[in-house]
Scaffold this motif. Structure first.
Motif, mmCIF file in Angstrom:
data_model
loop_
_atom_site.group_PDB
_atom_site.id
_atom_site.type_symbol
_atom_site.label_atom_id
_atom_site.label_comp_id
_atom_site.label_asym_id
_atom_site.label_seq_id
_atom_site.Cartn_x
_atom_site.Cartn_y
_atom_site.Cartn_z
ATOM 1 N N HIS A 1 0.840 -1.234 -0.097
ATOM 2 C CA HIS A 1 -0.103 0.114 -0.092
ATOM 3 C C HIS A 1 0.791 1.316 -0.117
ATOM 4 O O HIS A 1 1.831 1.236 0.634
ATOM 5 C CB HIS A 1 -1.002 -0.195 1.119
ATOM 6 C CG HIS A 1 -2.224 1.131 0.958
ATOM 7 N ND1 HIS A 1 -1.847 2.285 1.258
ATOM 8 C CD2 HIS A 1 -3.367 0.743 0.736
ATOM 9 C CE1 HIS A 1 -3.131 3.038 1.054
ATOM 10 N NE2 HIS A 1 -4.001 2.014 0.990
ATOM 11 N N GLN A 2 0.360 2.347 -0.852
ATOM 12 C CA GLN A 2 1.408 3.358 -1.073
ATOM 13 C C GLN A 2 1.403 4.166 0.430
ATOM 14 O O GLN A 2 2.693 4.676 0.694
ATOM 15 C CB GLN A 2 0.535 4.519 -1.930
ATOM 16 C CG GLN A 2 1.392 5.748 -2.253
ATOM 17 C CD GLN A 2 0.716 6.437 -3.043
ATOM 18 O OE1 GLN A 2 -0.581 6.228 -3.551
ATOM 19 N NE2 GLN A 2 1.075 7.670 -3.681
ATOM 20 N N ARG A 3 0.674 4.124 1.431
ATOM 21 C CA ARG A 3 0.663 4.639 2.736
ATOM 22 C C ARG A 3 1.606 4.094 3.431
ATOM 23 O O ARG A 3 2.396 4.610 4.067
ATOM 24 C CB ARG A 3 -0.709 4.683 3.436
ATOM 25 C CG ARG A 3 -0.722 5.588 4.639
ATOM 26 C CD ARG A 3 -0.397 7.035 4.449
ATOM 27 N NE ARG A 3 -0.337 7.724 5.897
ATOM 28 C CZ ARG A 3 1.116 8.040 6.406
ATOM 29 N NH1 ARG A 3 2.014 7.344 5.733
ATOM 30 N NH2 ARG A 3 1.064 8.496 7.566
ATOM 31 N N THR A 4 1.786 2.843 3.201
ATOM 32 C CA THR A 4 2.633 1.946 4.042
ATOM 33 C C THR A 4 3.988 2.078 3.683
ATOM 34 O O THR A 4 5.094 2.487 4.441
ATOM 35 C CB THR A 4 2.554 0.527 4.063
ATOM 36 O OG1 THR A 4 1.171 0.081 4.138
ATOM 37 C CG2 THR A 4 3.017 -0.412 5.187
ATOM 38 N N GLN A 5 4.165 2.488 2.341
ATOM 39 C CA GLN A 5 5.388 2.455 1.701
ATOM 40 C C GLN A 5 5.956 4.035 2.152
ATOM 41 O O GLN A 5 7.109 4.023 2.731
ATOM 42 C CB GLN A 5 5.378 2.426 0.302
ATOM 43 C CG GLN A 5 5.024 1.154 -0.389
ATOM 44 C CD GLN A 5 4.541 1.385 -1.897
ATOM 45 O OE1 GLN A 5 4.636 2.525 -2.489
ATOM 46 N NE2 GLN A 5 4.114 0.202 -2.290
ATOM 47 N N ALA A 6 4.991 5.090 2.357
ATOM 48 C CA ALA A 6 5.555 6.197 2.804
ATOM 49 C C ALA A 6 5.859 6.385 4.237
ATOM 50 O O ALA A 6 6.900 6.803 4.592
ATOM 51 C CB ALA A 6 4.201 7.572 2.642
ATOM 52 N N PHE A 7 5.131 5.505 5.041
ATOM 53 C CA PHE A 7 5.521 5.601 6.445
ATOM 54 C C PHE A 7 6.804 5.028 6.356
ATOM 55 O O PHE A 7 7.707 5.506 7.298
ATOM 56 C CB PHE A 7 4.368 4.878 6.990
ATOM 57 C CG PHE A 7 4.604 4.516 8.585
ATOM 58 C CD1 PHE A 7 4.540 5.706 9.597
ATOM 59 C CD2 PHE A 7 5.268 3.132 9.221
ATOM 60 C CE1 PHE A 7 4.930 5.605 10.800
ATOM 61 C CE2 PHE A 7 5.529 3.139 10.580
ATOM 62 C CZ PHE A 7 5.367 4.153 11.330
ATOM 63 N N LEU A 8 6.970 3.460 6.079
ATOM 64 C CA LEU A 8 8.279 2.932 6.198
ATOM 65 C C LEU A 8 9.538 3.527 5.533
ATOM 66 O O LEU A 8 10.433 3.535 6.189
ATOM 67 C CB LEU A 8 8.186 1.481 5.440
ATOM 68 C CG LEU A 8 7.219 0.669 6.416
ATOM 69 C CD1 LEU A 8 7.021 -0.602 5.557
ATOM 70 C CD2 LEU A 8 7.703 0.245 7.810
ATOM 71 N N SER A 9 9.381 4.382 4.586
ATOM 72 C CA SER A 9 10.360 5.055 4.039
ATOM 73 C C SER A 9 10.782 6.149 5.067
ATOM 74 O O SER A 9 12.207 6.499 4.856
ATOM 75 C CB SER A 9 9.989 5.723 2.846
ATOM 76 O OG SER A 9 9.419 6.933 3.229
ATOM 77 N N LYS A 10 10.236 6.574 5.911
ATOM 78 C CA LYS A 10 10.554 7.429 6.837
ATOM 79 C C LYS A 10 11.172 6.855 8.274
ATOM 80 O O LYS A 10 11.877 7.370 9.068
ATOM 81 C CB LYS A 10 9.363 8.417 7.279
ATOM 82 C CG LYS A 10 8.984 9.361 6.370
ATOM 83 C CD LYS A 10 7.844 10.108 6.656
ATOM 84 C CE LYS A 10 7.280 11.026 5.665
ATOM 85 N NZ LYS A 10 5.856 11.610 6.025
ATOM 86 N N VAL A 11 10.759 5.681 8.381
ATOM 87 C CA VAL A 11 11.202 5.040 9.801
ATOM 88 C C VAL A 11 12.113 3.920 9.812
ATOM 89 O O VAL A 11 12.992 3.469 10.612
ATOM 90 C CB VAL A 11 9.969 4.454 10.574
ATOM 91 C CG1 VAL A 11 8.971 5.662 10.684
ATOM 92 C CG2 VAL A 11 9.101 3.343 9.766
ATOM 93 N N LEU A 12 12.297 3.405 8.355
ATOM 94 C CA LEU A 12 13.507 2.330 8.078
ATOM 95 C C LEU A 12 14.884 3.002 7.811
ATOM 96 O O LEU A 12 15.085 4.069 7.055
ATOM 97 C CB LEU A 12 13.051 1.257 7.182
ATOM 98 C CG LEU A 12 11.892 0.525 7.668
ATOM 99 C CD1 LEU A 12 11.293 -0.496 6.763
ATOM 100 C CD2 LEU A 12 12.171 -0.308 8.765
#
Length: 250
Positions: free
Chosen positions: A239-250
């Motif tokens: 999901h695009q929203r998951t991708q955006a979140f993980l790009s900031k925390v990983l």
């Protein structure tokens, strides 16, 4: 062990949970991630009826939590009945919430003796065993202000386990800790998972989620956006929203 169907929770006009559907099997470790304000902690608090739901159904081990259903309508249980349900659900909060005037051991044995009516001697033996299990066998007579944050959180875990719960809820248990103390708490949680404890863990510790979790749930704006195998979700979010979140925390 846990089944949520169409769970809705509002605070006034603010809808915090907007229809949560989730199942957690016995002995499963479900890790819940997501941005602040996504409803993660509220969802946990609904599981043991610290928050009353506005719509939907929630079961723990086949029992409807907080309500009795008659003719398709929900009727809230009495406080005493809700308290009885909570005995089977352990919860560990961000802040340790230990009784400051009690030693580690006294904190651990308070609920078994007062709520379950277990004898003092038996409760003490069990409490010492649990504190040893979380690596605090040499701190049983220390007061909270004599313990580090990580040690206090481990006392809180032992206290929850003293009630012999069938389910453990963790609400960001390491977020209030100094970085070097996080590992000691996660090690205790790894041990619980290895022993087969059913756990729902709201966390920012992605390494723990990847290593220990059976399921990773990403929540945003009161919804489950994505759920699946932690390694799969973390390495290849769909999901695009998951991708955006993980790009900031990983």
């Amino acid at each position: 062990m846990v089944k949520a169907e169409g769970l809705v929770k509002s605070f006034g006009h603010l809808e915090v949970l907007r229809g949560i559907d989730l199942e957690v099997a016995p002995s499963e470790v479900a890790c819940v991630i997501g941005p602040s304000g996504s409803g993660k902690s509220t969802f946990l608090r609904c599981i043991n009826h610290l928050e009353k739901i506005n719509a939907g159904r929630l079961w723990v081990d086949g029992t409807l939590v907080g309500y009795r259903e008659r003719g398709g309508k929900l009727h809230e249980l009495k406080d005493k009945e809700v308290a009885a349900q909570r005995r089977d659900i352990g919860m560990v909060f961000q802040r340790f919430n230990l009784f400051p005037h009690m030693t580690a051991l006294e904190n651990v044995i308070e609920a078994p003796t007062k709520v379950k009516g277990i004898g003092k001697a038996e409760a003490r033996d069990r409490g010492e065993e649990l504190l040893g299990r979380v690596g605090l066998g040499d701190r049983v007579h220390h007061y909270p202000n004599q313990l580090s944050g990580g040690q206090q959180q481990r006392v809180a875990i032992a206290r929850a386990l003293a009630m012999e719960p069938k389910l453990m809820l963790f609400d960001e248990p390491t977020s209030a800790l100094d970085p070097e103390l996080v590992g000691e708490v996660l090690d205790v949680m790894r041990g619980l998972a290895a022993d087969g404890m059913t756990m729902i863990v709201v966390t920012h510790e992605m390494g723990f989620a990847r290593e220990v979790g059976d399921t990773l749930v990403f929540m945003d704006e009161g919804l489950v956006v994505e759920a699946g195998d932690p390694r799969q979700v973390l390495s290849d979010p769909q999901h695009q929203r998951t991708q955006a979140f993980l790009s900031k925390v990983l």
